[in-house]
Design an enzyme around this catalytic site. Sequence first.
Site, PDB file in Angstrom:
ATOM      1  N   LYS A   1       0.881  -1.176   0.000  1.00  0.00           N
ATOM      2  CA  LYS A   1       0.000   0.000   0.000  1.00  0.00           C
ATOM      3  C   LYS A   1       0.912   1.218   0.000  1.00  0.00           C
ATOM      4  O   LYS A   1       1.367   1.692   1.044  1.00  0.00           O
ATOM      5  CB  LYS A   1      -0.880  -0.017   1.250  1.00  0.00           C
TER       6      LYS A   1
ATOM      7  N   GLU B   1       8.843   1.763  11.355  1.00  0.00           N
ATOM      8  CA  GLU B   1       9.912   2.758  11.211  1.00  0.00           C
ATOM      9  C   GLU B   1       9.224   4.118  11.145  1.00  0.00           C
ATOM     10  O   GLU B   1       8.523   4.405  10.170  1.00  0.00           O
ATOM     11  CB  GLU B   1      10.742   2.442   9.960  1.00  0.00           C
TER      12      GLU B   1
ATOM     13  N   CYS C   1      13.449  10.635   6.972  1.00  0.00           N
ATOM     14  CA  CYS C   1      13.258  10.490   8.417  1.00  0.00           C
ATOM     15  C   CYS C   1      14.559  10.694   9.168  1.00  0.00           C
ATOM     16  O   CYS C   1      14.560  11.032  10.340  1.00  0.00           O
ATOM     17  CB  CYS C   1      12.696   9.115   8.720  1.00  0.00           C
TER      18      CYS C   1
ATOM     19  N   GLU D   1       8.739  17.095  14.867  1.00  0.00           N
ATOM     20  CA  GLU D   1       9.270  16.803  13.535  1.00  0.00           C
ATOM     21  C   GLU D   1       8.578  17.692  12.495  1.00  0.00           C
ATOM     22  O   GLU D   1       7.357  17.719  12.416  1.00  0.00           O
ATOM     23  CB  GLU D   1       9.023  15.332  13.191  1.00  0.00           C
TER      24      GLU D   1
END
Length: 492
Positions: free
Chosen positions: A184, A260, A294, A396
């Site tokens: 996906k 993750e 990331c 973030e």
Amino acid sequence: MNNNVPHAGAVLKNYVGGEFISSNTLFNNINPVDGSVINQVAEADKHIVDLAVQSAKKALAGPWGKMSLDERCVLLHKVADGIEGRFDEFVAAEMADTGKSFFQARTIDIPRGAANFRAFADMVKAQSTECFHTDTPDGKGALNYAVNKPLGVVAVIAPWNLPLLLLTWKLAPAMAAGNVVIAKPSEETPATATLLAEVMHEAGIPHGVYNLVHGFGHQSAGEFLTQHKDVDAVTFTGESSTGSAIQKATADGVKSLSFELGGKNAALVFEDCDFDEAVNTTARSVFTNGGQVCLCTERVYVHRSIFDKFVEALKQKAQAIKIGWPLDEDTDMGPVISHKHRDKVLSYYQSAINEGATVITGGGIPKFDDGRDQGAFVEPTIFTGLSENAKIVKQEVFGPVCHITPFDTEEEAIALANDTHYGLAATVLTDNLKRAHRVAGQMHVGIVWVNAWYLRDLRTPFGGMKLSGVGREGGVHSLNFYSEPTNICIKL
Ligand code: NAD
Ligand code: 6OH
């Protein structure tokens, strides 16, 4: 702009049981460089997701489950060959979906897509299992040995920042370990996963082994997958809050999970670093892919004795970044992924300004006077002067931005770097070997780079602590996650 993009103007379909299928609901796939529609995407409904799961189960019980390891690995190398054989199409598709530069797509994203399949095909063949001789009262003993089995149906849910790279980072070990998969991709970046379906088909991967469902998360393909009773495991890369939602959605089914997630990564720049190298490495770690990795650095801590000089040098680097059309050879940075994400990044810039930050460079939207003004560009940005509690220092952003703070002692630098709810990566810049070991060992993160950034060896453990993830992938860590050992005990 989209002339050489595969399937431009067409409908990107789901791939289920070896067939490409459309659906009743289409959504637009937008090029963030100029806001144009590249193509449309067929959103998978519950029925299509269920078909994918049933096809996967059938393949596991059938040809794929019965195939020898050698044959499976030959096929995975063929998939890598297929990606390389259609390299230019993959590059064009990834650039159109993300706006990333030609240089990055052809040197990082697409080569790693192929490398992931080769690496895990080779690693799975070198994998050994445990064996123990056990003493027994009769003195004859027993032999224990483990055999690895696949988990079963694995849902692979991927983000938009490195679409093919991050999808295949999970697909390859999952398939190498004998699982059947349902991919996906992010709704923002459906193209390369669709090309991969064509490659799987051409490579002769048995039908139902690789399935592809398009759509969104909430009340769409993402949730339909995580809530499906016959999905045995979910492996996910994306935001920490989405990881939490998936954990809740999968709780009743008790599925295996690998996550993750996000990061708020620190770079520690000591006074004994190689100054020019430290500036180059930090510029790369802050601005690569528009800061949308990331592992990107968003917090920089610099020894006070070199603080002013470092801020000035990083400013020069940021101002030299060429922002532009992905195809221009000298383009360093493209847009962020979407207008929605640009609004989020700009709201962080504004909050930093509202909290009293000094804007060293950037802070806004670049002006082009051409089609790019309809795109989702933001300026590379550097702030200083904020407290550690400021929103932009804590949360973030996932954009081309960092905040730089001075420090006086090594202990202080370590404490500042670790003062976060995230724990993905850190960069330590020093030429003092003892300090490098000492500081790296005290970072509360999954990955520390010393005098480097994003230097990858696919055999190493990869993942995050705290809000940055659950579990480790890479090398045997991936193969272990995607396998279930059965221990066999034989009385001798
Ligand atoms: P996201 O969490 O919004 O989406 C990721 C994927 O999850 C997409 O495919 C999305 O459709 C799907 N999804 C969303 N909600 C869902 C739900 N409720 N159920 C099931 N699926 C759902 O993340 P993003 O915005 O695509 O990516 C950016 C984020 O990913 C950043 O936070 C970044 O740090 C993180 N990231 C982490 C790593 C890592 O290795 N740790 C790597 C890349 C990106
Ligand atoms: C996050 O955006 C990047 C993750 C990178 C990897 O998972 C990798 O294998 O390089």
